[in-house]
Design a protein around this motif. Structure first.
Motif: not given
Length: 87
Positions: A32-51
Motif C-alpha cells: 500500500y505504501g505509507v502515503s496510502s489513504p486509510n493505511l492502517w485500516e488497509k494493513v490491518a485488513s490485509a493481516m486478516g484482522g488479527t490486529k
C-alpha cells in the motif's frame, strides 16, 4: 507521532504477539505504501484482522522511533560475531 517516552513494554501488543504477523505487516505496508489513504485500516485488513488499525499504527510508530534512535546514536550498534570467508 508519539513521544520518545513510548516503548514496547508499554504497548498492549508485545513483540512476541507480533512475531508471526511481522511478515504480513511488512508486505501490506510495502504493497500500500505509507502515503496510502486509510493505511492502517488497509494493513490491518490485509493481516486478516488479527490486529486493529490502532495496533498497526502503534507498531509502525515503534519501528520508526527505533530507527530514529539508531540513526541518532542513541542505541549502540551491536557487535556481531561473523563467520564466513571474510573472517
Amino acid at each position: 507521532m508519539s513521544s520518545g517516552s513510548s516503548s514496547r513494554s508499554n504497548s498492549p501488543s508485545s513483540d512476541s504477539e507480533w512475531s508471526k504477523e511481522n511478515k504480513m505487516f511488512e508486505e501490506a505496508l510495502a504493497y500500500y505504501g505509507v502515503s496510502s489513504p486509510n493505511l492502517w485500516e488497509k494493513v490491518a485488513s490485509a493481516m486478516g484482522g488479527t490486529k486493529s488499525a490502532e495496533e498497526v499504527r502503534r507498531h509502525f510508530q515503534i519501528l520508526v522511533d527505533d530507527i530514529n534512535n539508531i540513526e541518532h546514536g542513541r542505541i549502540p550498534f551491536p557487535k556481531y560475531k561473523t563467520q564466513g570467508f571474510w573472517t
